[in-house]
Design a protein around this motif. Structure first.
Motif: not given
Length: 270
Positions: A158-181
């Motif tokens: 969203k906020l960095y989508k027009d920055n040429p450093l980031f606009n072609d980057a693929k984002i990978v998110y790893s899900l862990y058992d780090d739940d909080f409450a």
């Protein structure tokens, strides 16, 4: 052919914090991927619990000095760096006196999560991305580990989508058992709208900024999702698979470097 660049953003990395599944993977994965021929950069918060002298952290003056405004308050951004000699790898640390110099990580001495963890996540996300801009380093893959990194996909899309450093980057998110409450601050969504996000961007956490909704937000804005631990929240795993994202199931210590490297290559070639 130019090397693919992978940016690692982690909640914790050993040896700077005690070893657990996430901190160990965030330490050895970048090394393994670098040995596969890719270029890497690695970031984590500079929690006050980290011993600077023992780990030989030092401030990078040319990257420090920026102020980030969060919830109408200026917060100086300090960048430090240390080297893991055995891996020929540097780790950049995002630091700030108010957010990160307490002698703890995410909880106080009584085991309660800090009330400002939402603002710490905002500061960390912006601090990483502003520092990468100063480095003028354009990642092809951005891989996030731990819930304190969960805003990174949102900021990039969203906020960095027009920055040429980031606009072609693929984002990978790893899900862990780090739940909080319990859930994060009830004004979290307001702080994010003040950052410039539309209400539609953050609808998951507008009603309840809890762990499940924060992970849904991260999954929505990522291009690929990895099951980073053997057991994770069932609702999150089901949601990630239902969103038709590129998904990589849990990999053990013997397979994860090859599997993650192949996953990155698949994303870069589609």
């Amino acid at each position: 052919m130019e090397k693919a660049k992978v940016l690692y953003i982690a909640q914790e990395i050993t040896p700077y914090l005690p070893e657990n599944h996430m901190s160990k993977l965030a330490r050895y994965l970048p090394q393994g991927i670098q040995e596969k021929g890719k270029e890497i950069r690695t970031f984590m918060p500079r929690y006050g619990k980290i011993n600077e002298r023992r780990n030989q952290l030092h401030e990078v003056i040319r990257l420090s000095g920026m102020n980030l405004i969060i919830n109408d308050t200026d917060h100086p951004l300090i960048i430090k760096v240390a080297s893991i000699q055995a891996a020929r790898m540097q780790v950049y640390f995002i630091d700030n006196e108010e957010y990160f110099q307490r002698k703890a990580v995410l909880k106080d001495k009584d085991g309660k999560y800090f009330e400002d963890n939402d603002e710490r996540a905002i500061f960390f996300a912006r601090g990483v991305l502003e520092t990468v801009k100063k480095l003028r380093w354009s990642p092809d893959i951005i891989h996030c580990h731990g819930w304190i990194t969960s805003l990174i996909p949102l900021y990039i899309k969203k906020l960095y989508k027009d920055n040429p450093l980031f606009n072609d980057a693929k984002i990978v998110y790893s899900l862990y058992d780090d739940d909080f409450a319990p859930a994060l601050d009830t004004q979290f969504h307001k702080k994010l709208t003040d950052e410039g996000f539309d209400k539609s961007d953050i609808e998951h956490i507008a009603s309840s900024p809890d762990f499940v909704n924060l992970m849904k937000l991260a999954v929505d804005k990522s291009d690929g999702v990895i099951k980073g631990a053997g057991e994770i929240n069932n609702d999150i795993e089901a949601y990630a698979k239902s969103e038709k994202k590129d998904f990589l199931d849990y990999q053990d210590e013997d397979t994860y470097v090859d599997a993650y490297n192949d996953f990155y290559d698949k994303m870069l070639n589609t």
